[in-house]
Design a protein around this motif. Structure first.
Motif, mmCIF file in Angstrom:
data_model
loop_
_atom_site.group_PDB
_atom_site.id
_atom_site.type_symbol
_atom_site.label_atom_id
_atom_site.label_comp_id
_atom_site.label_asym_id
_atom_site.label_seq_id
_atom_site.Cartn_x
_atom_site.Cartn_y
_atom_site.Cartn_z
ATOM 1 N N ASP A 10 75.086 59.272 -17.047
ATOM 2 C CA ASP A 10 76.069 58.293 -17.626
ATOM 3 C C ASP A 10 77.373 59.127 -17.952
ATOM 4 O OD1 ASP A 10 76.971 56.028 -18.801
ATOM 5 O OD2 ASP A 10 76.308 56.718 -20.859
ATOM 6 N N TYR A 11 78.550 58.698 -17.429
ATOM 7 C CA TYR A 11 79.537 59.399 -17.946
ATOM 8 C C TYR A 11 80.513 58.301 -18.783
ATOM 9 C CZ TYR A 11 84.250 61.679 -17.553
ATOM 10 O OH TYR A 11 85.257 62.390 -17.939
ATOM 11 N N ASN A 12 80.891 58.592 -19.797
ATOM 12 C CA ASN A 12 81.679 57.972 -20.845
ATOM 13 C C ASN A 12 82.851 58.737 -21.499
ATOM 14 O OD1 ASN A 12 82.607 55.963 -22.467
ATOM 15 N ND2 ASN A 12 80.513 55.782 -23.799
ATOM 16 N N TYR A 13 84.062 58.242 -21.010
ATOM 17 C CA TYR A 13 85.146 59.068 -21.535
ATOM 18 C C TYR A 13 85.256 60.460 -20.996
ATOM 19 C CZ TYR A 13 89.082 60.537 -24.436
ATOM 20 O OH TYR A 13 90.282 61.000 -25.117
ATOM 21 N N MET A 14 84.796 61.222 -21.809
ATOM 22 C CA MET A 14 84.841 62.732 -21.486
ATOM 23 C C MET A 14 83.473 63.410 -21.437
ATOM 24 S SD MET A 14 88.092 64.660 -23.283
ATOM 25 C CE MET A 14 87.406 64.530 -25.006
ATOM 26 N N GLY A 20 70.557 60.265 -22.002
ATOM 27 C CA GLY A 20 71.053 60.107 -23.373
ATOM 28 C C GLY A 20 71.059 61.526 -23.561
ATOM 29 N N ARG A 21 71.113 62.611 -23.059
ATOM 30 C CA ARG A 21 71.066 63.879 -23.592
ATOM 31 C C ARG A 21 72.295 64.352 -23.129
ATOM 32 N NH1 ARG A 21 66.146 67.952 -23.034
ATOM 33 N NH2 ARG A 21 67.386 69.103 -24.299
ATOM 34 N N PHE A 22 73.178 65.189 -23.943
ATOM 35 C CA PHE A 22 74.486 65.689 -23.713
ATOM 36 C C PHE A 22 74.120 66.517 -22.442
ATOM 37 C CE2 PHE A 22 77.129 69.197 -24.216
ATOM 38 C CZ PHE A 22 78.635 68.702 -23.947
ATOM 39 N N VAL A 23 75.142 66.647 -21.501
ATOM 40 C CA VAL A 23 75.343 67.709 -20.506
ATOM 41 C C VAL A 23 76.338 68.489 -20.657
ATOM 42 C CG1 VAL A 23 75.229 67.765 -17.828
ATOM 43 C CG2 VAL A 23 73.684 66.199 -18.983
ATOM 44 N N ALA A 24 77.434 67.827 -20.595
ATOM 45 C CA ALA A 24 78.641 68.672 -20.609
ATOM 46 C C ALA A 24 80.029 67.475 -20.943
ATOM 47 C CB ALA A 24 79.091 69.222 -19.323
ATOM 48 N N LYS A 27 87.551 67.733 -19.999
ATOM 49 C CA LYS A 27 88.665 67.403 -20.586
ATOM 50 C C LYS A 27 89.685 67.451 -19.498
ATOM 51 C CE LYS A 27 90.476 69.255 -24.284
ATOM 52 N NZ LYS A 27 90.652 70.243 -25.359
ATOM 53 N N TYR A 28 89.291 68.316 -18.301
ATOM 54 C CA TYR A 28 90.337 68.401 -17.299
ATOM 55 C C TYR A 28 89.759 68.362 -15.735
ATOM 56 C CZ TYR A 28 92.640 70.765 -21.242
ATOM 57 O OH TYR A 28 93.113 70.938 -22.354
ATOM 58 N N GLY A 29 88.923 67.432 -15.828
ATOM 59 C CA GLY A 29 88.241 67.287 -14.235
ATOM 60 C C GLY A 29 87.211 68.178 -14.167
#
Length: 100
Positions: A10-14, A20-24, A27-29
């Motif tokens: 899931d990609y939301n904004y940046m 549900g766990r943070f991957v990365a 900011k710059y593609g």
């Protein structure tokens, strides 16, 4: 060992998350190449174990030779191989040039 499944990202904004766990954070593609390298080279458990140990997401991928698209462009433009070794050589050359 569980392989990464593209439908669970899931990609939301940046922020990229997996189940549900943070991957990365991006900011710059570089999202597409990061995800492809992640799917091709890591299992879910392996990646999150390294991330949970305190390693930054980019450093985790670099353990298996990942070079971001932005860095690869710079390396190519400056005539270095688009690898981690090329990046280290470019850094060493820049340090030597500044010291001279």
């Amino acid at each position: 060992m569980t392989k990464f499944d593209n439908k669970n990202f899931d990609y939301n904004y940046m922020y990229l998350k997996y189940d549900g766990r943070f991957v990365a954070r991006f900011k710059y593609g570089g999202l597409v190449s990061f995800k492809k390298f992640l799917r091709d080279n890591f299992t879910v458990e392996e990646y999150f174990d390294l991330l949970d140990s305190g390693m930054a997401p980019l450093k985790v991928l670099e353990t298996k030779g990942y070079v971001s698209p932005n860095v690869a462009k710079i390396l190519k433009r400056r005539g270095y191989p688009m690898t981690l070794e090329g990046m280290n050589q470019m850094i060493d050359d820049d340090i030597a040039r500044r010291a001279a």
